[in-house]
Design a protein around this motif. Structure first.
Motif, PDB file in Angstrom:
ATOM      1  N   SER A 259       0.845  -1.200   0.000  1.00  0.00           N
ATOM      2  CA  SER A 259       0.000   0.000   0.000  1.00  0.00           C
ATOM      3  C   SER A 259       0.876   1.243   0.000  1.00  0.00           C
ATOM      4  O   SER A 259       1.980   1.238   0.530  1.00  0.00           O
ATOM      5  CB  SER A 259      -0.921   0.023   1.222  1.00  0.00           C
ATOM      6  OG  SER A 259      -1.858  -1.023   1.146  1.00  0.00           O
ATOM      7  N   PHE A 260       0.359   2.305  -0.597  1.00  0.00           N
ATOM      8  CA  PHE A 260       1.114   3.544  -0.707  1.00  0.00           C
ATOM      9  C   PHE A 260       0.168   4.737  -0.667  1.00  0.00           C
ATOM     10  O   PHE A 260      -0.880   4.727  -1.310  1.00  0.00           O
ATOM     11  CB  PHE A 260       1.908   3.569  -2.019  1.00  0.00           C
ATOM     12  CG  PHE A 260       2.817   4.755  -2.150  1.00  0.00           C
ATOM     13  CD1 PHE A 260       4.032   4.784  -1.498  1.00  0.00           C
ATOM     14  CD2 PHE A 260       2.445   5.859  -2.907  1.00  0.00           C
ATOM     15  CE1 PHE A 260       4.883   5.887  -1.597  1.00  0.00           C
ATOM     16  CE2 PHE A 260       3.280   6.971  -3.017  1.00  0.00           C
ATOM     17  CZ  PHE A 260       4.502   6.972  -2.366  1.00  0.00           C
ATOM     18  N   GLY A 261       0.554   5.772   0.053  1.00  0.00           N
ATOM     19  CA  GLY A 261      -0.254   6.993   0.136  1.00  0.00           C
ATOM     20  C   GLY A 261      -0.971   7.074   1.466  1.00  0.00           C
ATOM     21  O   GLY A 261      -1.273   6.053   2.080  1.00  0.00           O
ATOM     22  N   LYS A 262      -1.239   8.291   1.916  1.00  0.00           N
ATOM     23  CA  LYS A 262      -1.880   8.457   3.217  1.00  0.00           C
ATOM     24  C   LYS A 262      -3.392   8.523   3.079  1.00  0.00           C
ATOM     25  O   LYS A 262      -4.115   7.788   3.745  1.00  0.00           O
ATOM     26  CB  LYS A 262      -1.365   9.733   3.895  1.00  0.00           C
ATOM     27  CG  LYS A 262      -0.020   9.568   4.554  1.00  0.00           C
ATOM     28  CD  LYS A 262       0.229  10.713   5.526  1.00  0.00           C
ATOM     29  CE  LYS A 262       1.250  10.393   6.584  1.00  0.00           C
ATOM     30  NZ  LYS A 262       2.608  10.178   6.112  1.00  0.00           N
ATOM     31  N   ILE A 263      -3.904   9.389   2.206  1.00  0.00           N
ATOM     32  CA  ILE A 263      -5.362   9.457   2.087  1.00  0.00           C
ATOM     33  C   ILE A 263      -5.831   9.228   0.646  1.00  0.00           C
ATOM     34  O   ILE A 263      -6.980   8.910   0.427  1.00  0.00           O
ATOM     35  CB  ILE A 263      -5.954  10.766   2.684  1.00  0.00           C
ATOM     36  CG1 ILE A 263      -5.382  12.016   2.043  1.00  0.00           C
ATOM     37  CG2 ILE A 263      -5.738  10.798   4.185  1.00  0.00           C
ATOM     38  CD1 ILE A 263      -6.033  13.300   2.585  1.00  0.00           C
ATOM     39  N   PHE A 264      -4.972   9.375  -0.312  1.00  0.00           N
ATOM     40  CA  PHE A 264      -5.224   8.920  -1.688  1.00  0.00           C
ATOM     41  C   PHE A 264      -4.340   7.685  -1.786  1.00  0.00           C
ATOM     42  O   PHE A 264      -3.141   7.776  -1.997  1.00  0.00           O
ATOM     43  CB  PHE A 264      -4.786  10.008  -2.680  1.00  0.00           C
ATOM     44  CG  PHE A 264      -5.109   9.720  -4.122  1.00  0.00           C
ATOM     45  CD1 PHE A 264      -6.338  10.124  -4.660  1.00  0.00           C
ATOM     46  CD2 PHE A 264      -4.201   9.083  -4.959  1.00  0.00           C
ATOM     47  CE1 PHE A 264      -6.632   9.887  -6.001  1.00  0.00           C
ATOM     48  CE2 PHE A 264      -4.493   8.850  -6.289  1.00  0.00           C
ATOM     49  CZ  PHE A 264      -5.710   9.252  -6.814  1.00  0.00           C
TER      50      PHE A 264
ATOM     51  N   LEU B 255       1.789  13.261  -5.775  1.00  0.00           N
ATOM     52  CA  LEU B 255       1.240  14.617  -5.849  1.00  0.00           C
ATOM     53  C   LEU B 255      -0.255  14.643  -5.511  1.00  0.00           C
ATOM     54  O   LEU B 255      -0.731  15.567  -4.853  1.00  0.00           O
ATOM     55  CB  LEU B 255       1.495  15.214  -7.236  1.00  0.00           C
ATOM     56  CG  LEU B 255       2.969  15.475  -7.568  1.00  0.00           C
ATOM     57  CD1 LEU B 255       3.113  16.013  -8.992  1.00  0.00           C
ATOM     58  CD2 LEU B 255       3.595  16.460  -6.573  1.00  0.00           C
ATOM     59  N   ALA B 256      -0.993  13.644  -5.966  1.00  0.00           N
ATOM     60  CA  ALA B 256      -2.430  13.598  -5.671  1.00  0.00           C
ATOM     61  C   ALA B 256      -2.654  13.480  -4.168  1.00  0.00           C
ATOM     62  O   ALA B 256      -3.521  14.153  -3.595  1.00  0.00           O
ATOM     63  CB  ALA B 256      -3.085  12.431  -6.413  1.00  0.00           C
ATOM     64  N   ASP B 257      -1.866  12.627  -3.516  1.00  0.00           N
ATOM     65  CA  ASP B 257      -2.007  12.456  -2.071  1.00  0.00           C
ATOM     66  C   ASP B 257      -1.690  13.768  -1.356  1.00  0.00           C
ATOM     67  O   ASP B 257      -2.426  14.198  -0.456  1.00  0.00           O
ATOM     68  CB  ASP B 257      -1.063  11.337  -1.611  1.00  0.00           C
ATOM     69  CG  ASP B 257      -1.375  10.840  -0.208  1.00  0.00           C
ATOM     70  OD1 ASP B 257      -2.553  10.868   0.193  1.00  0.00           O
ATOM     71  OD2 ASP B 257      -0.442  10.407   0.491  1.00  0.00           O
ATOM     72  N   HIS B 258      -0.622  14.414  -1.762  1.00  0.00           N
ATOM     73  CA  HIS B 258      -0.243  15.671  -1.100  1.00  0.00           C
ATOM     74  C   HIS B 258      -1.223  16.802  -1.431  1.00  0.00           C
ATOM     75  O   HIS B 258      -1.414  17.702  -0.619  1.00  0.00           O
ATOM     76  CB  HIS B 258       1.196  16.056  -1.454  1.00  0.00           C
ATOM     77  CG  HIS B 258       2.199  15.408  -0.550  1.00  0.00           C
ATOM     78  ND1 HIS B 258       2.425  15.845   0.723  1.00  0.00           N
ATOM     79  CD2 HIS B 258       3.003  14.338  -0.728  1.00  0.00           C
ATOM     80  CE1 HIS B 258       3.351  15.079   1.295  1.00  0.00           C
ATOM     81  NE2 HIS B 258       3.709  14.153   0.435  1.00  0.00           N
ATOM     82  N   LEU B 259      -1.837  16.740  -2.588  1.00  0.00           N
ATOM     83  CA  LEU B 259      -2.861  17.742  -2.911  1.00  0.00           C
ATOM     84  C   LEU B 259      -4.021  17.642  -1.915  1.00  0.00           C
ATOM     85  O   LEU B 259      -4.483  18.637  -1.352  1.00  0.00           O
ATOM     86  CB  LEU B 259      -3.370  17.526  -4.344  1.00  0.00           C
ATOM     87  CG  LEU B 259      -4.466  18.489  -4.813  1.00  0.00           C
ATOM     88  CD1 LEU B 259      -3.920  19.899  -4.979  1.00  0.00           C
ATOM     89  CD2 LEU B 259      -5.084  18.025  -6.135  1.00  0.00           C
TER      90      LEU B 259
END
Lengths: 365, 365, 365, 365
Positions: free
Chosen positions: B4-9, B349-353
């Motif tokens: 798994s990868f990403g915090k909220i996306f 970038l999507a996750d950080h957005l």
């Protein structure tokens, strides 16, 4: 969120450079681990400002205070909270910077993101934030030493264009700490120190490369896909201030080799768990998992952004201003970054040691 | 965990190279986002095997199947599950490898860690695992395009020692995809293709460098301390198979500059939110947070470990054996790695957005 | 995000009730665990619709397909992806509901949150989503059985106001599954079945209480503070559709006792690791950590919201409408919720088993 | 790990009851939020020991110290670290307990899990640990108040068998805090206080039920499947010391109703975003997502385990011993648990507010 690192051996840091204190909570540490507080203090001393002529003159004793989680030298298995008070604060030094964005520093982006900033100095972007990492890393080092006899050694490989040639077989912590620039090549280290002093006199700064070697890494640490050991190491090291590049094993130079030249040949062995290779272009990790060879990495640190020379820049209104930093800063971050690299590598390995134990040692042993 | 990868996306991938299917769940995607399935399929086509003479001859259509989370071209806000069946499996090809550790491949470390391995082929270490990343990345790309007009472009910068010189101002996806090696320098690309074919004939392989440019990055993405934007990008890219190095902005070469040379000067601006710099040694990120300039990165890929040449190695008993890979493999991973780099950058970038929106846009707007 | 559960033994589910498929990825499972696929299918059969007169007539075979992570009956340590195709879909049944909010159902809140909804039926709010949980839970059960001989048993304690009196000492899975309502009290179960049938005839529904007993729980599972074992169990069970309450040990009724009456006295023992208590008001957990006694819980399930009776409600424009559900639904969810409770409890315990092993078994053993 | 809570509005607590300090790091808080430190101190005063005749006589001022993250009354967006020194420690009080397991307390399970324990007192199992929760919760309360005018009110509903009957429409914080037991029913509160004093005299203890009401909850908070709002609330509240049960809305008593009786009918509305229901058996949450109605919960607290009466128990060798607690302890935890309930509910709602904003407000607004 952004101030926490690790999955089950997990640190959370806090503190601004000119606030009341900086510190860390380390959660998930195994209980009954013998922890020598002196070794924690020793790592903080290696990273503290004012330790030599080539570091920032800010003078902080950086005395560690343990608030919880350790009793009579042994971990309780509960969160270990550690604190260092900020003492030699001179917020006034940065008064002229409050609304001025230092070029290539975090001032501008913090302002764009948050619309508010710590009173002065770098806030969370200051190297003081790394105190928490180094303190927790010192516990991680002791954990790794206790369970696997793992040894993490980092040193300055290059300053500006002055490069050392190190025999990795023989390198020791004593050698590394034998001079203030932390390059275990006596002759070259003198040149490096001179270069840093010269640039400091000019109100300028420089960067370079730190190399890291990890001995006695158990095989099997790391995981496929996203949490590959080299990926977590890359994140850990690229999260240190001023880093611009990361290499594992052969790095960029390995890309000039053919597969037949780059592949590390296995050496036959009666004990498969002690498999070794003839070369180590892999840098100790294959498919995201340690293979038992030494882990070898290089990290690029840019020249310090805060310099004494006058620079044109803008203020928070976007207007052009001239600035000349008065605050105390390092002309070169590398000597003090050595213990930070050690710490981040230790945190990654300790977390992966526990993760591997959780998933793979339930059945095997 | 490791898949798994990403915090909220957040993506979770699954699948072995010779199992029933590979795929991904993408959770946390905003609802009501228009998603063009053709754009997802297009990215998979860019990474699929058998697409040209210089990639593995394994012939997989890699047709995407959407199982959930999208209705009539719009996201539901629920998990998007996407699946690709494995079709052209030839487990027999790897029969002679089952208990043989390919040098510098994951065979050995998987065995040491898990004590059991997928039937044949690379299992999770195979490039087939990246199908899930590329599919989810294609959704992330559309999210970024929709909200910020962000454009991610990656290309082959160097193959072996053949280096291109690219004008980044003008580069376009069309140029990149105009040849099979994905180097937007027509003349150099022909040389690169020749070199790869030659090495393939020799039963050998090569690596190189991929460069990535991101345009129209909103400022304010990324966070202080551990989740710095460059740290998350480093992890994302170093989690791709065969990567050995990562650079942001000036990278290792920037360490040869003085601070006064390296600092990126701000240009005065009436609109502080549109601040630009005269140079971009920072690579679009300062203090872990995007500053609105283009993000620029380089990634080193080692030569493919699986080669046709005979190599000495060991089997699972530690005994010496001779091996010569029969399985279909890429003589050079870079042409197919280009869409993988795009995908990983888009996911970060999507996750950080979303993370930045969560924390910093509640008050500001 | 919201579709993932567990820290290191981690599931991610996907799928709408009337989409292509529902399923799960289970990541972090130890390698080399023997897994009987029939036991997974058996749990799905216990939760499948159409299994008896008192469940929804939607007829789904719910045949499990394993896509990855298992080879010849053994786990690989990589993600286990499992899929069930939706077959007996009748989206038409819900046509009249598409823009109508069923009272006390998720229709309204999904619309308010996402502004878009799955084509028909409950989408992610449907009980079909629990297929992934039950499949992964069946693997967790086998893990717990293999390593600790742990046995999880859930049954229907009360339906509407018909309550059973169960001798927990003797209860077995065979008894529980001996009737279609899953209440191991033969006489009372007949009354319960009658009550459900009667309410079904009236176009109405009912709820009740499920009880859960876990035998052979190793002591030491769970953690202080936030991740207390009972807290994670509460979250796991309150995440099941239709749950309204949770009790551990003495629950609400224990609050009528004095401390001197409620305290569970320890029984002296030569082997401290096998400590037992004379009573079990604690429900097997003290201070968030299992004490080796049986874990005992009760979970309240409300009456099914979707009923055949005509109800006044509103549509997506806020206008009043009359509705009468045509879709196939359960008059009482409890008989099919029994395997869901088992699954969630198994997932929590398996995760905590690995977590405890990671932190506390490195030194001790 | 176990000492952290929340996904993006995230707290990490530390500290033993008789160590140097207890505290918390709150990460992910939006920047530029006005924070009144007095309101934080006020919540700590509500939970501090020694506040009245019916709480533990341990006398701690519990003065909060803010170490980072707040500047001139506004948040910086960086971690907020807050500390309370332990002052009135009397480790000697527990000397006779060091190797004795108090019945139904965490002493035994901590010993079984960690093999080592804090010097004396409850360590992490002590109610002192909740100081960090309450301090962070007070920031969350201010966040919720600022953005949504959300109000969280908890009170003592029942002590032992003395139950109050509260008019929820009119209840206010002032009423709740008007007496030392925090039951806003003047007459019943006097009886409750008498009962607690009487049991204290007998060296005994009692429990009861706390009720919690949240007004002005935005609709759309919470998520499908595992991170349902009620599931996260259940975990949050069941992680408080001494909790044995949790109910949302109609709870266990709702299971005696038929669907036609239990369903909450929607009231027609021109503004769909302000949809209300005629009853509130759902407790403000449907399908895991808030519907805009008040959130209503009940939490069961068992009688305090530590009592003055002599009890038979065992020591760490498993041998039978007689014990009689000398340490200062609460005869009933509920009056001081009221602000703890408030805090945990605030932490859950603040986290879900940010999460919902991240995923669902990018497109909608």
């Amino acid at each position: 969120m952004s101030s926490s690192f690790g999955k089950i051996f997990r640190v959370s840091t806090f503190g601004e450079s000119h606030g009341g204190a900086v510190g860390v909570i380390l959660d998930g540490c195994p209980p009954k681990l013998k922890v020598d507080i002196n070794l924690i203090q020793n790592e903080l001393d290696r990273r503290r400002p004012g330790q030599s002529d080539i570091t920032t003159p800010r003078n902080e004793e950086d005395k560690i205070e343990i608030l919880s989680g350790i009793k009579e030298g042994f971990t309780l298995g509960t969160p270990i909270a550690m604190l260092v008070r900020n003492k030699d604060q001179r917020p006034g030094d940065y008064d002229n910077l409050e609304q001025v964005f230092r070029p290539s520093h975090a001032d501008g982006t913090y302002h764009l993101k948050y619309g508010i900033q710590a009173s002065s100095g770098g806030g969370r972007a200051s190297a003081r934030e790394t105190i928490g990492r180094v303190a927790a890393g010192a516990v991680a080092k002791q954990l790794l030493k206790t369970f696997c006899n793992t040894e993490i050694l980092s040193w300055v490989k290059r300053i500006h264009d002055i490069e050392s040639d190190i025999n990795k077989e023989k390198i020791s912590l004593k050698q590394i700490d034998s001079n203030i620039v932390r390059c275990p090549d006596e002759k070259v280290s003198t040149e490096m120190i001179e270069r840093i002093k010269e640039l400091k006199r000019q109100g300028d700064s420089c960067g370079g490369v730190i190399e890291c070697l990890v001995r006695n890494v158990p095989s099997g640490l790391g995981m496929p896909v996203f949490d590959k050991l080299e990926a977590d190491l890359a994140k850990a090291l690229m999260s240190l201030p001023a880093t611009k590049g990361f290499e594992i094993g052969s790095g960029f130079s390995g890309t000039y080799l053919k597969g037949s030249e780059h592949n590390d040949a296995f050496i036959k062995s009666d004990d498969i768990s002690k498999l070794r290779t003839t070369s180590n272009n892999s840098g100790g990790i294959q498919g995201g998992i340690s293979n038992g060879e030494n882990i070898e990495m290089k990290i690029a640190f840019k020249p310090t952004a805060t310099i004494g020379k006058e620079q044109k820049t803008v203020n928070a209104e976007g207007k052009e201003v001239l600035m000349k930093a008065k605050g105390r800063h390092d002309p070169c971050v590398l000597p003090r970054a050595v213990p930070m690299v050690d710490a981040m590598v230790a945190l990654v390995l300790a977390d992966h040691l526990l993760l591997n134990h959780a998933q793979c040692d339930l059945i095997n042993k």
